[in-house]
Design a protein around this motif. Structure first.
Motif, short mmCIF file in Angstrom:
data_model
loop_
_atom_site.label_atom_id
_atom_site.label_comp_id
_atom_site.label_asym_id
_atom_site.label_seq_id
_atom_site.Cartn_x
_atom_site.Cartn_y
_atom_site.Cartn_z
N GLY B 83 -23.56 2.55 17.89
CA GLY B 83 -22.10 2.58 18.01
C GLY B 83 -21.48 1.91 16.80
N GLY B 84 -20.21 2.19 16.57
CA GLY B 84 -19.53 1.61 15.41
C GLY B 84 -19.10 0.18 15.64
N PHE B 85 -18.59 -0.44 14.60
CA PHE B 85 -18.22 -1.87 14.64
C PHE B 85 -16.94 -2.12 15.44
CE2 PHE B 85 -14.88 -1.50 11.50
CZ PHE B 85 -15.28 -0.44 10.70
N LEU B 86 -16.25 -1.05 15.81
CA LEU B 86 -15.13 -1.14 16.75
C LEU B 86 -15.37 -0.04 17.78
CD1 LEU B 86 -12.14 -1.30 14.22
CD2 LEU B 86 -12.94 -3.19 15.66
N THR B 87 -14.93 -0.22 18.99
CA THR B 87 -15.08 0.87 19.96
C THR B 87 -13.87 1.79 19.87
OG1 THR B 87 -13.96 0.03 21.95
CG2 THR B 87 -16.18 -0.84 21.48
N SER B 88 -14.05 3.03 20.31
CA SER B 88 -12.97 4.02 20.28
C SER B 88 -13.15 4.95 21.47
CB SER B 88 -13.03 4.82 18.97
OG SER B 88 -14.33 5.38 18.79
N ASP B 89 -12.03 5.45 22.00
CA ASP B 89 -12.19 6.32 23.18
C ASP B 89 -12.47 7.77 22.79
OD1 ASP B 89 -9.71 7.37 22.46
OD2 ASP B 89 -8.63 6.45 24.11
N ASN B 90 -12.23 8.10 21.52
CA ASN B 90 -12.49 9.46 21.00
C ASN B 90 -11.65 10.52 21.68
OD1 ASN B 90 -13.83 11.05 19.07
ND2 ASN B 90 -15.46 11.65 20.48
N THR B 91 -10.57 10.11 22.35
CA THR B 91 -9.72 11.10 23.02
C THR B 91 -8.23 10.87 22.75
OG1 THR B 91 -9.62 9.72 25.01
CG2 THR B 91 -11.30 11.45 24.96
N CYS B 92 -7.84 9.70 22.27
CA CYS B 92 -6.41 9.39 22.10
C CYS B 92 -5.84 10.17 20.91
CB CYS B 92 -6.20 7.89 21.91
SG CYS B 92 -6.62 7.30 20.25
N ALA B 93 -4.54 10.07 20.75
CA ALA B 93 -3.85 10.82 19.69
C ALA B 93 -4.39 10.44 18.31
CB ALA B 93 -2.35 10.55 19.75
N LEU B 94 -4.80 9.20 18.12
CA LEU B 94 -5.30 8.80 16.80
C LEU B 94 -6.76 9.21 16.60
CD1 LEU B 94 -3.42 5.42 16.40
CD2 LEU B 94 -3.13 7.50 15.05
N CYS B 95 -7.57 9.10 17.64
CA CYS B 95 -8.94 9.60 17.52
C CYS B 95 -8.93 11.10 17.24
CB CYS B 95 -9.74 9.31 18.79
SG CYS B 95 -10.23 7.57 18.96
N LYS B 96 -7.99 11.81 17.85
CA LYS B 96 -7.94 13.26 17.66
C LYS B 96 -7.69 13.64 16.20
CE LYS B 96 -6.75 14.98 22.23
NZ LYS B 96 -5.64 15.07 23.19
N VAL B 97 -7.03 12.76 15.46
CA VAL B 97 -6.82 13.06 14.03
C VAL B 97 -7.82 12.30 13.16
CG1 VAL B 97 -4.42 13.79 14.23
CG2 VAL B 97 -4.94 11.35 13.92
N GLY B 98 -8.86 11.76 13.78
CA GLY B 98 -9.94 11.15 12.99
C GLY B 98 -9.71 9.70 12.63
N ALA B 99 -8.67 9.07 13.21
CA ALA B 99 -8.39 7.67 12.87
C ALA B 99 -8.98 6.75 13.94
CB ALA B 99 -6.88 7.47 12.72
N HIS B 100 -10.29 6.90 14.18
CA HIS B 100 -10.94 6.18 15.27
C HIS B 100 -10.89 4.66 15.12
CE1 HIS B 100 -12.61 10.23 15.55
NE2 HIS B 100 -13.00 9.97 16.78
N ALA B 101 -10.82 4.17 13.90
CA ALA B 101 -10.76 2.70 13.72
C ALA B 101 -9.45 2.15 14.25
CB ALA B 101 -10.91 2.33 12.24
N ASN B 102 -8.47 3.02 14.44
CA ASN B 102 -7.17 2.60 14.95
C ASN B 102 -6.91 3.19 16.33
OD1 ASN B 102 -6.95 3.05 11.73
ND2 ASN B 102 -5.84 1.23 12.35
N CYS B 103 -8.00 3.52 17.02
CA CYS B 103 -7.90 4.07 18.39
C CYS B 103 -6.90 3.26 19.23
CB CYS B 103 -9.28 4.00 19.05
SG CYS B 103 -9.27 4.40 20.81
N LEU B 104 -6.06 3.99 19.96
CA LEU B 104 -5.03 3.32 20.76
C LEU B 104 -5.64 2.43 21.84
CD1 LEU B 104 -2.53 6.31 21.12
CD2 LEU B 104 -2.28 4.28 19.66
N HIS B 105 -6.89 2.69 22.22
CA HIS B 105 -7.55 1.88 23.25
C HIS B 105 -8.82 1.25 22.72
CE1 HIS B 105 -5.33 5.27 25.26
NE2 HIS B 105 -4.68 4.20 25.68
N GLY B 106 -8.91 1.13 21.40
CA GLY B 106 -10.11 0.57 20.77
C GLY B 106 -10.24 -0.93 21.04
N THR B 107 -11.45 -1.42 20.93
CA THR B 107 -11.71 -2.85 21.11
C THR B 107 -12.76 -3.29 20.10
OG1 THR B 107 -13.63 -2.64 22.58
CG2 THR B 107 -11.46 -2.52 23.63
N GLY B 108 -12.94 -4.60 20.02
CA GLY B 108 -14.08 -5.15 19.30
C GLY B 108 -15.19 -5.45 20.31
N TYR B 109 -16.07 -6.38 19.93
CA TYR B 109 -17.21 -6.76 20.78
C TYR B 109 -17.18 -8.26 21.01
CZ TYR B 109 -19.08 -2.16 19.54
OH TYR B 109 -19.24 -0.82 19.36
#
Lengths: 338, 338
Positions: B83-109
């Motif tokens: 997995g990447g260094f930040l989590t991402s839901d891969n479904t939000c509006a930002l993940c949909k345009v490839g901006a997974h590091a800024n996922c609206l529901h992303g988290t750290g660890y």
């Protein structure tokens, strides 16, 4: 001949000057058919940029070739031509990669708000129209000399593509041209930030789908409301002040891109609106020649009418009034006819 | 379980901690197979970034899924995942345009230099390998958790394409991964800026065509000598300091692009190296999930071996020594095995 000299803030004079001559074999002399005042000329007119001595001014023009140097092969006397606000040789290592504004042998002009203009690097700068244009076509071609190519550069630099959501910051002639460019590049939504009714109207005519009159925090908030809370894919920064650069960066969505063409009156860029949001910034003076063929085609076949930014036409000898009208926002952009 | 806590500068401890639990139905628990220390972890270790209280640390890992929440559908216990260094839901509006590091529901660890890891947004973050990897493959997959995707992001952000001339500023694991990414993207020439022989060697192995050991004005001068006097099409900034950002911007040719992934320790960016040269800047934290499928394929089929950046392997309980080794540049990047 007669030409325009800026003596200092609010001091524009139309005076007798020596006729320009072919000084290099790559030069052409162009007899001006139309010229205009640039938003960037106003920085000196307003005293924001310094005028250390009386200086010929103007860098946008169309005209008829009067004479060419011995090395010029692509244009000839009698042709109607347009050239960009900087000259370019169109052959150097930077022109080859499309960076014509940074041509290794590029030059400016010794004042284009004049009856005659010396164009250096004529082959790499001028493009002739297929035939002499009629009067109604002239403003559209004149707009290619700077504002339309600059708006296009903003949109290309901001990565506008079919389906993009775009914000345009700035409702001057460049911002409005940016709206038109974004529409041509297939943007689905174009949000024009404008507080002036006449400019809003032209923005809508050029393809804007929404108008945002708010600025600053309120402007950012309004843009977010219109973009599912995330901001725009592409933002065109067409002003150059600290506030407008911030406005642009903050209006972009994470992963988005700001195309930047407003001549910058900022020393530094705020990193905090960029890195963690993955917002990029790209732009500078437009490589006019890189876009000119393509855009002249679109103008010539009537597909776009960028000349609509000209809402006032004056005789060239009333150039001082043209500056005043643009300075006082009585005119979006003023065309000058010798 | 045991995990790593940073207490302050130079104070890394491996301690008993509560086992992580499935707290949301979208969580997974992963038993660590390998983890590592990031260059960005060193900012706190060196006291440049503040540590206000003892904090679990680490964000790069591969492991075996131990348990999943009730909503998790794409990975299951027993699978080997990255997995990447930040989590991402891969479904939000930002993940949909490839901006997974800024996922609206992303988290750290809550610290990945540990025996067990809670991974939020498991479906949008983790990818399982086709089968369990052999030991030699593990470092290559671990590198995808951050450095290889970050180097890839730098190269993509800098617009590297077939035939490009590229400069890479920074010879840490990210810079070296950037060299590999540029080579994979088809760059014709890759100039690695490095002063350390072991890193120069790996840069050449990864595809660098030239090494520049000079820095500052001398470095810029040397890059220009190697690039027909104009600078590089694309520059990868993989450090984040004021000097390295300047180095990167000044190494780009007019019209070129800097891909920026070094965690910035600068407040502002120098406009003077950008606008008039038409040099753009784009980047930020890498959207790992956007690149992960593709890069895992290249790793799995043996096409690339990004794990070569690991030149030291230590037991996880010697994590403090791993920090020291990287801090003292005895190791480019250290892998930790529980």
């Amino acid at each position: 001949m007669r030409g325009t000299i800026i003596y200092g803030p609010n001091d524009i004079r139309f005076e007798d000057r020596p006729d320009p001559v072919i000084a290099e074999p790559t030069d052409a002399i162009v007899r001006t058919v139309a010229a205009c005042v640039c938003g960037s000329d106003l920085w000196r007119y307003r005293g924001i940029a310094e005028v250390t001595k009386p200086t010929p001014i103007g860098h946008e023009y169309v005209g008829i070739v009067e004479a060419v140097g011995s090395d010029v092969t692509t244009v000839k006397p009698g042709q109607f031509v347009v050239g960009g606000f900087l000259t370019s040789d169109n052959t150097c290592a930077l022109c080859k990669v499309g960076a014509h504004a940074n041509c290794l042998h590029g030059t400016g002009y010794d004042g284009c708000q004049a009856e005659l203009i010396r164009v250096q690097n004529a082959d790499g700068t001028l493009i002739a129209t297929p035939e002499l244009p009629d009067e109604a076509m002239i403003p559209n071609i004149l707009a290619l000399s700077d504002v339309m190519c600059t708006g296009w550069h903003a949109a290309v630099s901001a990565g506008v593509k079919p389906g993009s959501t775009v914000v345009v910051v700035g409702d001057g002639a460049v911002g409005l041209s940016g709206v038109l460019a974004a529409a041509e590049l297939g943007a689905e939504r174009i949000i024009a930030m404008s507080r002036h009714e006449d400019r809003q109207r032209l923005a809508l005519e050029f393809g804007a789908t929404e108008i945002v009159a708010e600025r600053g925090d309120d402007g950012v908030e309004r843009v977010k409301e219109l973009t599912s809370g995330i901001g725009a894919d592409s933002v065109l920064e067409c002003v150059g002040t600290h506030d407008s650069v911030e406005q642009a960066l903050r209006s972009a969505r994470p992963g988005g891109m700001v195309g930047w063409v407003g001549v910058p009156h900022v020393a530094d860029l705020p990193q905090r609106h960029m890195f963690w949001k993955n917002v990029g910034l790209r732009g500078g003076p437009a490589p006019v020649r890189a876009y000119l063929d393509h855009l002249l085609d679109r103008v010539w076949n009537g597909h776009i009418q960028p000349g609509k930014v000209f809402d006032l036409t004056l005789p060239l000898d009333q150039v001082a009034e043209a500056y005043a009208a643009m300075d006082e926002r009585r005119s979006i952009k003023t065309m000058l006819i010798p």
